[in-house]
Scaffold this active site. Structure first.
Site, short mmCIF file in Angstrom:
data_model
loop_
_atom_site.label_atom_id
_atom_site.label_comp_id
_atom_site.label_asym_id
_atom_site.label_seq_id
_atom_site.Cartn_x
_atom_site.Cartn_y
_atom_site.Cartn_z
N GLU A 109 0.99 -1.19 0.08
CA GLU A 109 -0.06 -0.02 0.18
C GLU A 109 0.93 1.34 -0.08
OE1 GLU A 109 -3.15 0.01 2.80
OE2 GLU A 109 -4.12 -1.71 1.63
N CYS A 151 3.31 8.49 1.35
CA CYS A 151 3.90 7.49 2.33
C CYS A 151 3.88 6.22 1.48
CB CYS A 151 2.54 7.37 3.19
SG CYS A 151 3.13 6.25 4.52
N CYS A 158 5.11 -6.84 7.75
CA CYS A 158 6.14 -6.20 8.74
C CYS A 158 6.23 -7.46 9.72
CB CYS A 158 5.81 -5.15 9.19
SG CYS A 158 7.23 -4.29 10.29
N CYS A 162 4.45 -4.39 16.58
CA CYS A 162 3.87 -3.41 17.13
C CYS A 162 2.38 -3.84 17.36
CB CYS A 162 4.20 -2.17 16.57
SG CYS A 162 5.89 -1.75 16.14
N CYS A 165 -0.58 -1.89 15.42
CA CYS A 165 -0.56 -1.65 14.17
C CYS A 165 -1.08 -2.68 13.30
CB CYS A 165 1.02 -1.77 13.65
SG CYS A 165 1.31 -1.50 11.80
N GLY A 209 5.70 -1.98 6.58
CA GLY A 209 7.54 -2.56 6.71
C GLY A 209 8.24 -1.80 7.55
N GLU A 210 9.58 -2.41 7.89
CA GLU A 210 10.48 -1.78 8.56
C GLU A 210 11.71 -1.36 7.70
OE1 GLU A 210 12.92 0.03 10.04
OE2 GLU A 210 11.70 -0.41 12.03
N SER A 239 11.21 6.42 8.89
CA SER A 239 10.68 5.95 10.27
C SER A 239 11.02 4.37 10.71
CB SER A 239 9.24 6.14 10.57
OG SER A 239 8.83 5.62 11.75
N SER A 262 10.14 5.81 15.99
CA SER A 262 8.81 5.54 16.25
C SER A 262 9.00 5.15 17.67
CB SER A 262 8.17 4.29 15.60
OG SER A 262 6.83 4.16 15.88
N LEU A 263 8.88 6.19 18.80
CA LEU A 263 9.32 5.66 19.97
C LEU A 263 8.05 5.44 20.87
CD1 LEU A 263 11.32 5.95 22.39
CD2 LEU A 263 10.79 8.60 22.76
N ASN A 264 6.99 6.27 21.10
CA ASN A 264 5.69 5.79 21.47
C ASN A 264 5.44 5.62 23.07
OD1 ASN A 264 4.68 5.85 18.81
ND2 ASN A 264 5.46 3.62 18.61
N ASN A 340 -5.17 5.16 15.45
CA ASN A 340 -6.28 5.01 14.54
C ASN A 340 -6.85 3.42 14.61
OD1 ASN A 340 -6.14 7.21 13.04
ND2 ASN A 340 -4.12 6.32 12.43
N CYS A 383 -2.18 6.40 9.77
CA CYS A 383 -1.09 5.58 10.18
C CYS A 383 -1.48 4.32 10.98
CB CYS A 383 -0.45 6.42 11.27
SG CYS A 383 1.02 7.45 10.80
S1 SF4 Z 1 4.38 0.14 13.19
FE1 SF4 Z 1 5.77 0.01 11.51
S2 SF4 Z 1 7.37 -1.29 12.42
FE2 SF4 Z 1 5.42 -1.55 13.78
S3 SF4 Z 1 4.54 -3.36 12.91
FE3 SF4 Z 1 3.83 -1.40 12.08
S4 SF4 Z 1 4.65 -1.31 10.11
FE4 SF4 Z 1 6.04 -2.58 11.37
#
Ligand code: SF4
Length: 391
Positions: A109, A151, A158, A162, A165, A209-210, A239, A262-264, A340, A383
């Protein structure tokens, strides 16, 4: 709960392509390929120019190449091989989410956000933002000047997992190639007939993805986008969820986008509950690695902070975060993202009051903090919502 249709592998728009793609190869590789065709020495650069500057979609469009050469390339199994937009979902706010088909039937995407999401503006980190705004005001009187953020995805799925996500639910299917990463950008630019130099295009590598778990392909794509397509790296942000070896390599790059972590969470305990990767790499080690990145004038590193109701959105979390960042010795800013919602994700949205109080606390503590505008929520483009969903 919102109904959430799943990706259908049998979608007729997604077909396998067995041709060898030229899009994604660097000039040197192109010279190798062309060698066997015994052509003039300027031909590889001509093709390179057509691929990245003119952004052609088919070999037939490279009219500067004799027809016989185009035919020979096709007969040898080469095609341009740009990823194709298989489906488009349009949001009421102008955002568009695309399901992009890779050559092997996989999909990722990509999101187009006209006017951005405020994550890349208004923070002093975009060195030429004021100049560009002034230029924009002048140009808009004469040209259909446009500002947009794309984006981009770096992997199919991924592996980082997280907990907040949706992409994580897919697991990782495979890495994208450099051509598939840069190709998403070019496919979207072509759809909108965007002109680099006239339109102000920002890229955020924050899709599926990372990127730092696909480091070489990601950086190769950055080079194609900067040197080929012509998008300055200062308008790109990558990121990471905190892949320490990736940050260490990134610190040594001469040509690089801006970095966002991406600290959070304000500490390892809260972060580990949301992001299991924290078990492997602690916040203190990530900050130390980020300090080794030589920043450009006025550049800041961004800390993304997804606010989850009752998890990391309390006033004391904001105070602890401010202390952490002020003590980090980094030129930092925080992008706050209201989480979200997604199906089967056991969190709740923060209240608007808590979001406002969190931001106010950070600012009062001397940490620049910006609230990202949620874009395309109605089409699952915001996001953490990217999961190859169909309407
Ligand atoms: S936030 Fe980013 S790194 Fe974490 S699972 Fe989702 S896509 Fe992967």
């Amino acid at each position: 709960m919102t109904s959430f249709p799943q990706f259908d592998q049998n979608s007729p728009a997604i077909v396998e392509n067995t041709m060898m793609p030229l899009f994604g190869v660097e000039l040197q590789q192109l010279e190798e390929i062309i060698k066997s065709f015994t052509l003039e020495s300027y031909r590889p650069r001509q093709i390179w120019h057509a691929l990245y500057k003119k952004r052609v979609s088919t070999l037939e469009e490279i009219t500067s190449l004799p027809l016989s050469v185009r035919n020979r390339l096709t007969a040898a199994g080469y095609s341009i091989g740009l990823p194709k937009i298989a489906q488009t979902f349009k949001s009421s706010d102008g955002t568009e989410r695309y399901l992009i088909a890779c050559g092997d039937g996989e999909t990722v995407e990509t999101v187009w956000m006209p006017n951005g999401d405020d994550g890349e503006m208004g923070d002093g980190s975009d060195a030429d933002s004021e100049e560009a705004a002034a230029q924009s005001a002048t140009l808009s009187e004469t040209l259909p000047y446009r500002r947009a953020t794309i984006c981009v995805s770096s992997q199919v799925g991924c592996a980082v997992n997280c907990h907040f996500c949706l992409t994580a639910k897919l697991g990782v299917r495979r890495n994208l190639t450099a051509g598939e990463i840069a190709g998403q950008v070019v496919a979207v630019l072509n759809r909108h007939q965007a002109r680099i130099g006239r339109d102000r295009i920002n890229l955020v590598f924050m899709g599926m993805g990372e990127p730092f778990l696909n480091y070489d392909n990601f950086m190769a794509a950055v080079h194609l986008l900067v040197e080929g397509v012509g998008i300055p790296e200062s308008r790109m942000t990558v990121s990471t969820s905190g892949i320490l070896p990736g940050i260490e390599r990134f610190a040594m790059e001469k040509l690089r986008p801006k970095l966002a972590l991406s600290l959070n969470a304000p500490n390892d305990t809260i972060r580990e509950a949301m992001m299991p990767i924290t078990r492997k790499w602690k916040i203190a080690d990530l900050l130390a690695a980020m300090r080794a990145i030589p920043l450009r004038p006025r550049e800041r590193v961004t800390f993304e902070y997804v606010l989850l109701g009752g998890v990391n959105d309390r006033r004391e979390d904001a105070r602890e975060l401010a202390t952490l960042l002020r003590g980090s010795d980094l030129q930092a800013k925080v992008n706050l993202i209201v989480w979200n919602p997604g199906p089967e994700i056991p969190y709740r949205m923060p209240t608007p009051e808590d979001v406002a109080a969190f931001q106010k606390q950070l600012i009062a503590s001397g940490v620049p903090a910006f609230l990202r505008r949620p874009r395309g929520r109605d089409i699952y483009a915001a996001c953490g919502q990217l999961k190859r969903t169909l309407e």
